[in-house]
Design a protein around this motif. Structure first.
Motif, mmCIF file in Angstrom:
data_model
loop_
_atom_site.group_PDB
_atom_site.id
_atom_site.type_symbol
_atom_site.label_atom_id
_atom_site.label_comp_id
_atom_site.label_asym_id
_atom_site.label_seq_id
_atom_site.Cartn_x
_atom_site.Cartn_y
_atom_site.Cartn_z
ATOM 1 N N ARG A 92 0.839 -1.204 0.000
ATOM 2 C CA ARG A 92 0.000 0.000 0.000
ATOM 3 C C ARG A 92 0.873 1.253 0.000
ATOM 4 N N ARG A 93 1.895 1.248 0.845
ATOM 5 C CA ARG A 93 2.803 2.391 0.906
ATOM 6 C C ARG A 93 3.558 2.568 -0.408
ATOM 7 N N LEU A 94 3.978 1.481 -1.001
ATOM 8 C CA LEU A 94 4.699 1.568 -2.279
ATOM 9 C C LEU A 94 3.819 2.172 -3.369
ATOM 10 N N LEU A 95 2.587 1.707 -3.448
ATOM 11 C CA LEU A 95 1.690 2.163 -4.512
ATOM 12 C C LEU A 95 1.222 3.605 -4.306
ATOM 13 N N ASN A 96 1.373 4.119 -3.097
ATOM 14 C CA ASN A 96 1.017 5.506 -2.839
ATOM 15 C C ASN A 96 2.200 6.458 -3.044
ATOM 16 N N SER A 97 3.304 5.934 -3.555
ATOM 17 C CA SER A 97 4.484 6.766 -3.764
ATOM 18 C C SER A 97 4.462 7.415 -5.148
ATOM 19 N N GLN A 98 5.382 8.325 -5.344
ATOM 20 C CA GLN A 98 5.522 8.989 -6.641
ATOM 21 C C GLN A 98 6.036 8.031 -7.715
ATOM 22 N N HIS A 99 6.509 6.884 -7.300
ATOM 23 C CA HIS A 99 7.109 5.913 -8.216
ATOM 24 C C HIS A 99 6.154 4.774 -8.569
ATOM 25 N N ARG A 100 4.862 5.002 -8.420
ATOM 26 C CA ARG A 100 3.877 3.932 -8.598
ATOM 27 C C ARG A 100 4.047 3.181 -9.917
ATOM 28 N N GLU A 101 4.197 3.884 -11.004
ATOM 29 C CA GLU A 101 4.314 3.214 -12.311
ATOM 30 C C GLU A 101 5.535 2.294 -12.342
ATOM 31 N N GLN A 102 6.653 2.769 -11.843
ATOM 32 C CA GLN A 102 7.876 1.965 -11.816
ATOM 33 C C GLN A 102 7.697 0.770 -10.876
ATOM 34 N N ILE A 103 7.037 0.989 -9.755
ATOM 35 C CA ILE A 103 6.804 -0.087 -8.793
ATOM 36 C C ILE A 103 5.886 -1.147 -9.388
ATOM 37 N N GLU A 104 4.845 -0.732 -10.084
ATOM 38 C CA GLU A 104 3.954 -1.695 -10.736
ATOM 39 C C GLU A 104 4.739 -2.543 -11.741
ATOM 40 N N ARG A 105 5.631 -1.915 -12.509
ATOM 41 C CA ARG A 105 6.445 -2.646 -13.476
ATOM 42 C C ARG A 105 7.346 -3.661 -12.766
ATOM 43 N N ILE A 106 7.968 -3.235 -11.665
ATOM 44 C CA ILE A 106 8.841 -4.129 -10.899
ATOM 45 C C ILE A 106 8.050 -5.328 -10.385
ATOM 46 N N ILE A 107 6.848 -5.073 -9.888
ATOM 47 C CA ILE A 107 6.014 -6.146 -9.349
ATOM 48 C C ILE A 107 5.618 -7.122 -10.449
ATOM 49 N N VAL A 108 5.166 -6.612 -11.583
ATOM 50 C CA VAL A 108 4.752 -7.492 -12.687
ATOM 51 C C VAL A 108 5.939 -8.318 -13.175
ATOM 52 N N GLU A 109 7.081 -7.686 -13.345
ATOM 53 C CA GLU A 109 8.270 -8.422 -13.799
ATOM 54 C C GLU A 109 8.681 -9.482 -12.776
#
Length: 182
Positions: A92-109
């Motif tokens: 939740r904290r990660l997805l609320n960051s300014q880096h959400r798009e990059q974090i989503e990519r990291i998670i999917v990969e």
């Protein structure tokens, strides 16, 4: 200094991220907390997001190792779901960051890599066309990421039910033929 500086840096980052937005964690904060030089940090990582990506990869590897020890694919899915639920606050904290798009990519990969390794290790007798496998892995990784994001927003999760549903869906047992009408 610990034997594995890279691991120590990542663990420190994740501990800091439990109580602080990742947007507010700087390399300076991290090197001070780790008691290392900036040069040591940059020897191991290029930036904060690189620490996050590496650490998430390590978590995926540990989860895969645990799931491979499971006595069944259903139990392995339960281990995976437990990891998702245990980390939902952090997610939740990660997805609320300014880096959400990059974090989503990291998670999917990370999910795709996890699924590919699990397939290679748990289903070595099965064969599938390389292109079909790529599409299947992408489909499942994006689907699991969506479910992971949903779980991250829920306060209560029935882990057993979710693990069973995911197991049945990923093994093709989700769809049950309807009884024929007379």
């Amino acid at each position: 200094m610990p034997a594995n500086t890279k691991t120590m840096i990542a663990e420190t980052f994740f501990n800091m991220a439990k109580g602080k937005s990742i947007d507010k964690i700087t390399v300076t904060d991290l090197v001070e907390r780790c008691k290392i030089s900036r040069q040591t940090f940059y020897y191991h990582f290029k930036d904060i997001m690189d620490v996050l990506e590496w650490g998430m990869g390590e978590t995926a590897e540990r989860t895969l190792a645990r799931s491979l020890e499971a006595s069944s694919d259903r139990e392995a899915m339960g281990i995976f779901v437990s990891m998702m639920v245990e980390n939902r606050g952090f997610l939740r904290r990660l997805l609320n960051s300014q880096h959400r798009e990059q974090i989503e990519r990291i998670i999917v990969e990370g999910l795709r890599t996890y699924l590919q390794k699990a397939y290679q290790l748990r289903a070595p007798r099965h064969t599938i066309d390389h292109a079909d496998l790529g599409l299947l892995l992408d489909f499942c990784a994006y689907g699991l990421a969506g479910i992971l994001f949903q779980v991250g927003q829920q306060e209560q999760v029935d882990e057993k039910q979710l693990a069973d549903q995911l197991y049945r869906m990923l093994t093709g047992r989700f769809f049950v033929p309807l009884p024929e009408r007379a």
